[in-house]
Each structure stands twice: as C-alpha cells, then as structure tokens.
Design a protein around this motif. Structure first.
Motif, PDB file in Angstrom:
ATOM      1  N   VAL A   1      -0.940  -4.950   7.283  1.00  0.00           N
ATOM      2  CA  VAL A   1      -1.624  -6.127   7.805  1.00  0.00           C
ATOM      3  C   VAL A   1      -2.913  -5.661   8.461  1.00  0.00           C
ATOM      4  N   GLY A   2      -4.041  -6.045   7.904  1.00  0.00           N
ATOM      5  CA  GLY A   2      -5.305  -5.605   8.488  1.00  0.00           C
ATOM      6  C   GLY A   2      -6.445  -5.690   7.497  1.00  0.00           C
ATOM      7  N   ALA A   3      -7.575  -5.146   7.910  1.00  0.00           N
ATOM      8  CA  ALA A   3      -8.777  -5.203   7.092  1.00  0.00           C
ATOM      9  C   ALA A   3      -8.638  -4.336   5.847  1.00  0.00           C
ATOM     10  N   HIS A   4      -9.092  -4.874   4.735  1.00  0.00           N
ATOM     11  CA  HIS A   4      -9.136  -4.133   3.476  1.00  0.00           C
ATOM     12  C   HIS A   4     -10.559  -3.572   3.344  1.00  0.00           C
ATOM     13  N   GLY A   5     -10.834  -2.551   4.170  1.00  0.00           N
ATOM     14  CA  GLY A   5     -12.192  -2.040   4.249  1.00  0.00           C
ATOM     15  C   GLY A   5     -12.286  -0.565   3.938  1.00  0.00           C
ATOM     16  N   THR A   6     -13.380   0.020   4.361  1.00  0.00           N
ATOM     17  CA  THR A   6     -13.716   1.397   4.009  1.00  0.00           C
ATOM     18  C   THR A   6     -12.762   2.405   4.617  1.00  0.00           C
ATOM     19  N   TYR A   7     -12.356   2.179   5.868  1.00  0.00           N
ATOM     20  CA  TYR A   7     -11.568   3.188   6.573  1.00  0.00           C
ATOM     21  C   TYR A   7     -10.153   3.317   6.016  1.00  0.00           C
ATOM     22  N   SER A   8      -9.558   2.223   5.614  1.00  0.00           N
ATOM     23  CA  SER A   8      -8.174   2.244   5.154  1.00  0.00           C
ATOM     24  C   SER A   8      -8.117   2.629   3.677  1.00  0.00           C
ATOM     25  N   SER A   9      -7.313   3.626   3.367  1.00  0.00           N
ATOM     26  CA  SER A   9      -7.207   4.089   1.980  1.00  0.00           C
ATOM     27  C   SER A   9      -6.121   3.293   1.254  1.00  0.00           C
ATOM     28  N   LEU A  10      -6.430   2.040   0.975  1.00  0.00           N
ATOM     29  CA  LEU A  10      -5.455   1.196   0.304  1.00  0.00           C
ATOM     30  C   LEU A  10      -5.326   1.544  -1.183  1.00  0.00           C
ATOM     31  N   GLU A  11      -6.288   2.281  -1.713  1.00  0.00           N
ATOM     32  CA  GLU A  11      -6.137   2.792  -3.064  1.00  0.00           C
ATOM     33  C   GLU A  11      -4.916   3.707  -3.164  1.00  0.00           C
ATOM     34  N   THR A  12      -4.647   4.445  -2.080  1.00  0.00           N
ATOM     35  CA  THR A  12      -3.459   5.306  -2.047  1.00  0.00           C
ATOM     36  C   THR A  12      -2.186   4.481  -2.104  1.00  0.00           C
ATOM     37  N   VAL A  13      -2.215   3.307  -1.475  1.00  0.00           N
ATOM     38  CA  VAL A  13      -1.052   2.418  -1.500  1.00  0.00           C
ATOM     39  C   VAL A  13      -0.797   1.929  -2.925  1.00  0.00           C
ATOM     40  N   LEU A  14      -1.868   1.604  -3.649  1.00  0.00           N
ATOM     41  CA  LEU A  14      -1.703   1.188  -5.042  1.00  0.00           C
ATOM     42  C   LEU A  14      -1.161   2.339  -5.883  1.00  0.00           C
ATOM     43  N   ASP A  15      -1.613   3.540  -5.603  1.00  0.00           N
ATOM     44  CA  ASP A  15      -1.100   4.703  -6.334  1.00  0.00           C
ATOM     45  C   ASP A  15       0.399   4.870  -6.063  1.00  0.00           C
ATOM     46  N   ALA A  16       0.808   4.670  -4.805  1.00  0.00           N
ATOM     47  CA  ALA A  16       2.236   4.754  -4.463  1.00  0.00           C
ATOM     48  C   ALA A  16       3.028   3.689  -5.212  1.00  0.00           C
ATOM     49  N   ALA A  17       2.483   2.469  -5.262  1.00  0.00           N
ATOM     50  CA  ALA A  17       3.164   1.384  -5.973  1.00  0.00           C
ATOM     51  C   ALA A  17       3.337   1.726  -7.445  1.00  0.00           C
ATOM     52  N   ASP A  18       2.332   2.361  -8.032  1.00  0.00           N
ATOM     53  CA  ASP A  18       2.398   2.753  -9.441  1.00  0.00           C
ATOM     54  C   ASP A  18       3.543   3.730  -9.682  1.00  0.00           C
ATOM     55  N   ARG A  19       3.837   4.546  -8.672  1.00  0.00           N
ATOM     56  CA  ARG A  19       4.897   5.546  -8.784  1.00  0.00           C
ATOM     57  C   ARG A  19       6.283   4.969  -8.451  1.00  0.00           C
ATOM     58  N   MET A  20       6.313   3.683  -8.089  1.00  0.00           N
ATOM     59  CA  MET A  20       7.570   3.057  -7.684  1.00  0.00           C
ATOM     60  C   MET A  20       8.006   1.970  -8.664  1.00  0.00           C
ATOM     61  N   ARG A  21       7.506   2.014  -9.871  1.00  0.00           N
ATOM     62  CA  ARG A  21       7.877   1.000 -10.865  1.00  0.00           C
ATOM     63  C   ARG A  21       9.382   1.003 -11.143  1.00  0.00           C
ATOM     64  N   ASP A  22      10.020   2.159 -10.938  1.00  0.00           N
ATOM     65  CA  ASP A  22      11.454   2.266 -11.212  1.00  0.00           C
ATOM     66  C   ASP A  22      12.299   1.846 -10.019  1.00  0.00           C
ATOM     67  N   LEU A  23      11.647   1.257  -8.993  1.00  0.00           N
ATOM     68  CA  LEU A  23      12.366   0.811  -7.802  1.00  0.00           C
ATOM     69  C   LEU A  23      12.184  -0.704  -7.681  1.00  0.00           C
ATOM     70  N   PRO A  24      12.925  -1.475  -8.474  1.00  0.00           N
ATOM     71  CA  PRO A  24      12.692  -2.924  -8.534  1.00  0.00           C
ATOM     72  C   PRO A  24      13.020  -3.647  -7.234  1.00  0.00           C
ATOM     73  N   GLY A  25      13.781  -3.015  -6.348  1.00  0.00           N
ATOM     74  CA  GLY A  25      14.153  -3.675  -5.098  1.00  0.00           C
ATOM     75  C   GLY A  25      13.134  -3.521  -3.993  1.00  0.00           C
ATOM     76  N   ALA A  26      11.961  -2.946  -4.292  1.00  0.00           N
ATOM     77  CA  ALA A  26      10.930  -2.737  -3.273  1.00  0.00           C
ATOM     78  C   ALA A  26       9.650  -3.460  -3.651  1.00  0.00           C
ATOM     79  N   ARG A  27       8.945  -3.953  -2.646  1.00  0.00           N
ATOM     80  CA  ARG A  27       7.648  -4.593  -2.841  1.00  0.00           C
ATOM     81  C   ARG A  27       6.678  -4.078  -1.778  1.00  0.00           C
ATOM     82  N   ILE A  28       5.401  -4.044  -2.153  1.00  0.00           N
ATOM     83  CA  ILE A  28       4.330  -3.732  -1.207  1.00  0.00           C
ATOM     84  C   ILE A  28       3.518  -4.999  -1.012  1.00  0.00           C
ATOM     85  N   VAL A  29       3.383  -5.419   0.239  1.00  0.00           N
ATOM     86  CA  VAL A  29       2.660  -6.651   0.562  1.00  0.00           C
ATOM     87  C   VAL A  29       1.445  -6.276   1.416  1.00  0.00           C
TER      88      VAL A  29
END
Length: 289
Positions: free
Chosen positions: A113-141
């Motif tokens: 929860v917060g700004a989607h800006g320069t300081y936060s590496s939310l691209e890393t979060v998307l990379d983590a989500a890509d690696r969790m495709r086999d975990l259907p019981g988890a979501r990233i919001v």
C-alpha cells in the motif's frame, strides 16, 4: 531546502530560536538517485544545508540514517534529537471489515500500500509474482498510484500475471480495511545504499495493523527493525526469487505469519507510540522557550 533556509534567516533577523525537522537528506538522495550531477547545483544545495544546520538551535531527525548523515556532515550530535514516525493506535485496535480486493476469500494476500514511484522497486514484486505461478492460493495486491503505475500495469499484462491485482489509490481513512485483507505486507526498495537508512511511514501502518513485513531492502534501519521486532522477513533488494521465497514461506505457515504480525504490533506500541513521540517533540520545542 529554500523554505528551511528562509525560516532560518527570519529567525536570525528576529532573534528567535530555530527548530529544524529533517525528514530527508535531500541533496544526498538526489545525488544517489542520479537526479542531480551538476557540481554548482550540488554546491549550492550543500551550502543551504550547512546554513540551516548551523542556524538551528535544535534539530529533529526522522531516522537514524538521517541523524548519522548530518553528523557525518559535521553537525554536533548534541544538537540532534531522533524522533521517528509512529504508530496510529486506531489502526489495528478494532476489527474492521476487510476491503474487497477481488481475490478468493481463502487466498493468501501479500499486499503493498503506497506510492508506485521511483523509490519502490515494484518491478521486483512483479518478478516474484512471475515465479509464483505454481502457487494458486496466493495473490499479490498493489494498492496506490504514482508515475510508475501505468508501466507496472502494462508489464503485468505483458507477462500475463494472473496473481497480481492493481487497486487505485484509496483515502488514508480506508487503509485499515485494505490492510485487514492482507496476510503479509511488502516493502520493496531499490538496491541502493540510500535506502539502508529508510524507515518509511507505511512500515508503521503495517506494524499497527499487526501484519508481518517482508522487507526487500538493503541491510540497514528497516531490516534491523524487522529483526529486532521479530515481525517478518528481510530479503535482498531487487531479488524476485528471494521475495517469492519469503511469500511462499509465510503462505505455508499462516499461523506463524500471524504471530509475526502480533509481535510487530506489540513492538511498535512499546517503541513507536505516536502519543509518546508527540510528547517528545513537544519537549524539544519547549526546551527552546
């Protein structure tokens, strides 16, 4: 810096005491992020900083990193008081209905929860989500807005990530209901020494809501707090594999995750009670009277 320098000049002209609150080392941050490299601009900014520090009778620093940075620039430690952000006791004190994140009721939700800006590496979060495709019981919001959000939404669509949900910015008063839906909260930073001294306000929202924190950040103030409080997991910054592993571990041990969250709230109420911190700030002001 210019408003602070102007206030310092007015205080000097009127013979008044001058209290300076430093919430960021702006020049250091701008240099570290590559936003400024002109030597004359940097010299002018340093001169303004130095003037403000010299003229201040007392200085309040928001984090240990900010305090230490000023000391490195020659400011007397005796002049500086550390007063961090604090926990709003209303968050997490009473049960609130969770927001509808559009995910299955039994899904394990890792939330930012917060700004989607320069300081936060939310691209890393998307990379983590890509690696969790086999975990259907988890979501990233991801809740919030910012200059990087359109690119993040586009990248998630390009990758076809079925486990990522984007939510527009919400009013501060609605944050507790969103945190009520979270099972863990993410603090992702860039791999930059600048962020070793970060202790963001959203961390205190997460603590107050009794949510375990996954700190994807350089070793420093935030990771040390997570370790001291026993309130979560610290992983290297910009490491999607490590972040995915941390989310997997918490999803596999939900009771353990809840214990971490409770430990974090207890630690925050002991060390970061906003009322106590406000009283400390008032004491600093009154010491100049």
């Amino acid at each position: 810096l210019p408003p602070a320098a102007a206030a310092a000049a007015v205080a000097r002209a009127r013979g008044a005491r001058f209290l300076l609150e430093v919430r960021d080392l702006h020049t250091n941050s701008a240099i570290a992020m590559g936003l400024v490299n002109d030597r004359r601009t940097i010299a002018a900014a340093r001169a303004l900083e130095s003037y403000c520090y010299r003229r201040a009778d007392r200085i309040v620093a928001l984090t240990e990193g900010i305090r230490d940075g000023m000391i490195d620039q020659g400011v007397s430690p005796a002049k500086i008081t550390l007063i961090t952000n604090g926990v709003d006791l209303e968050i997490g004190a009473d049960a609130v209905p969770p927001a509808d994140a559009g995910v299955p009721d039994d899904a394990f939700v890792a939330m930012y929860v917060g700004a989607h800006g320069t300081y936060s590496s939310l691209e890393t979060v998307l990379d983590a989500a890509d690696r969790m495709r086999d975990l259907p019981g988890a979501r990233i919001v991801l809740v919030g807005g910012g200059d990087r959000k359109p690119a993040l939404v586009e990248e998630a669509a390009r990758r076809g990530l079925p486990n990522v949900v984007f939510i527009d910015s919400v009013p501060k008063r609605e944050v507790p209901s969103w945190l009520a839906r979270a099972d863990a909260c993410i603090l992702p930073y860039q791999d930059n020494p600048l962020f070793a001294g970060a202790l963001p306000n959203k961390a205190f929202d997460y603590l107050g809501a009794a949510k375990p924190i996954i700190a994807s950040a350089p070793t420093g103030e935030l990771t040390a707090m997570v370790e001291r409080a026993g309130c979560g997991v610290a992983v290297p910054p910009e490491d999607g594999e490590a972040l995915a592993g941390a989310i997997r571990a918490l999803a596999a041990d939900r009771e353990g995750a809840r214990r971490m969250g409770a430990s974090g709230r207890a630690y925050a109420l002991e060390h970061y009670d906003r009322a106590t911190l406000a009283a400390r700030f008032v004491a600093v002001v009154e010491s100049l009277a």
